[in-house]
Scaffold this motif. Structure first.
Motif, short mmCIF file in Angstrom:
data_model
loop_
_atom_site.label_atom_id
_atom_site.label_comp_id
_atom_site.label_asym_id
_atom_site.label_seq_id
_atom_site.Cartn_x
_atom_site.Cartn_y
_atom_site.Cartn_z
N HIS A 6 0.83 -1.20 0.00
CA HIS A 6 0.00 0.00 0.00
C HIS A 6 0.87 1.26 0.00
O HIS A 6 0.61 2.22 -0.72
N TRP A 7 1.93 1.23 0.84
CA TRP A 7 2.84 2.40 0.88
C TRP A 7 3.58 2.58 -0.43
O TRP A 7 3.92 3.69 -0.79
N ARG A 13 -1.84 -5.43 -5.50
CA ARG A 13 -1.17 -6.42 -4.65
C ARG A 13 -1.52 -6.18 -3.17
O ARG A 13 -1.69 -7.12 -2.39
N ALA A 14 -1.61 -4.89 -2.80
CA ALA A 14 -1.97 -4.58 -1.42
C ALA A 14 -3.36 -5.12 -1.10
O ALA A 14 -3.60 -5.71 -0.03
N LEU A 39 -10.00 -1.05 7.96
CA LEU A 39 -9.73 0.39 7.85
C LEU A 39 -8.69 0.67 6.76
O LEU A 39 -8.80 1.65 6.02
N TRP A 40 -7.71 -0.23 6.65
CA TRP A 40 -6.69 -0.05 5.60
C TRP A 40 -7.32 -0.24 4.21
O TRP A 40 -7.01 0.48 3.26
N LYS A 41 -8.23 -1.25 4.08
CA LYS A 41 -8.93 -1.47 2.80
C LYS A 41 -9.79 -0.26 2.48
O LYS A 41 -9.94 0.13 1.30
N SER A 42 -10.42 0.37 3.54
CA SER A 42 -11.22 1.56 3.32
C SER A 42 -10.36 2.68 2.75
O SER A 42 -10.77 3.39 1.81
N GLU A 43 -9.13 2.82 3.30
CA GLU A 43 -8.21 3.84 2.78
C GLU A 43 -7.83 3.54 1.33
O GLU A 43 -7.73 4.46 0.48
N SER A 47 -8.59 5.83 -1.96
CA SER A 47 -7.52 6.37 -2.81
C SER A 47 -7.79 6.08 -4.27
O SER A 47 -7.24 6.76 -5.15
N THR A 48 -8.64 5.07 -4.55
CA THR A 48 -9.00 4.73 -5.94
C THR A 48 -10.38 5.28 -6.27
O THR A 48 -11.01 4.85 -7.26
#
Length: 311
Positions: A6-7, A13-14, A39-43, A47-48
């Motif tokens: 993700h970073w 892939r993330a 929460l990371w998937k929400s971010e 972003s997309t």
């Protein structure tokens, strides 16, 4: 891995790693990490520009966050409850241990008390037995002493009676002897008077008779008879002469003899015969003795002597 991708902006892939994490974490129930994955998937969706999907996963993450928080609170509460119960159990254990210790001490104290009680009872029984034994021995000893005193008293009375008999016998012998000698002396006097009336040619016979008469007088007054009488008298009447002499130091040995004869209830005439003196001589000596003792006329001499001998 998904976070790293993700970073690096490798979003596909993330996302794959995030999905794999979700598949792995759900069965094991690790909601704390699963919440972060949502929460990371929400971010990632945001972003997309996939805002609907981002909102859905954000809500799912928040729900899991609330669930985890509640679960943590519940677990904390439970933990506190467990700790409280554990503390109570520990206190109960401590109390039980203390009670157990107190009970043991109490049991020990009771055992010691019973032991001391048995010892005390044993000592009391021994003391009671010893007292009974001593009292029994004392009673037996007193009975023996009483019997001994009775036997000694009987023996003393028998000895005293024997001594009285001996004293009476000696006294009677002295009286008989004095009477016999007095009678012989009177007969000689009478014979002397008869011969004197027959003439002066009988002077030789008169002198012989006078010699016999004088010898009789000397025989009656022998000290040996007095010593024998005194020996028997003192066996019966101990300290008689000591008491008389102590109360009346001015009394002579001659006075003491008279007191002894008077104490034996021997009359003046008989005393005169025993001592080979005249009746008047004994009577005069008795008057002198009363003066030495300072006795009033109303006091009987024999009573006074008897009182001194008794005290």
């Amino acid at each position: 891995l998904g976070r790293t991708e993700h970073w690096k902006n490798r979003k596909v892939r993330a996302m794959n790693y995030y999905d794999s994490a979700v598949v792995y974490l759900k069965p094991i129930g690790d909601y704390q990490i699963l919440k972060n994955v949502y929460l990371w998937k929400s971010e990632l969706f945001a972003s997309t520009n996939q805002f609907n999907s981002a909102l859905i996963y954000y809500k799912m993450g928040k729900q899991l966050s609330d669930t985890v928080t509640n679960r943590l609170n519940i677990e904390n509460i439970r933990a506190l409850g467990y700790e409280h119960q554990l503390s109570l159990k520990e206190q109960e254990i401590i109390v039980l241990e203390e009670k157990k210790s107190i009970l043991k001490e109490k049991q020990k104290a009771e055992v010691k008390a019973k032991l001391w009680l048995y010892v005390a009872l044993g000592v009391i029984l021994i003391i009671a037995f010893l007292l009974y034994y001593l009292l029994n021995q004392r009673s037996s000893s007193l009975l023996r002493e009483k019997k001994m005193r009775e036997l000694e008293g009987e023996k003393y009375l028998m000895d005293l009676e024997l001594k009285n008999k001996e004293l009476t016998t000696v006294t009677m012998q002295m009286l008989h002897k004095s009477e016999d000698v007095a009678e012989i002396h009177a007969q000689l006097k009478d014979l002397e008077n008869k011969i004197a009336g027959t003439g002066n040619d009988k002077n030789k016979i008169i002198r012989e008779l006078q010699k016999i008469s004088k010898g009789l007088v000397n025989t009656v007054g022998q000290e040996k008879e007095w010593e024998q009488f005194k020996l028997h008298f003192e066996k019966v009447h101990k300290d008689f002469f000591v008491r008389l002499k102590s109360n009346h130091p001015e009394l002579t040995s001659y006075d003491l003899k008279l007191c002894a004869y008077f104490y034996m209830n021997i009359g003046i005439n008989q005393v005169a015969n025993i001592m080979n003196v005249s009746y008047d001589a004994v009577k005069k000596q008795r008057t002198r003795m009363r003066k030495k003792m300072s006795l009033p006329k109303e006091v009987d001499l024999l009573h006074h002597i008897t009182t001194l001998a008794a005290n």
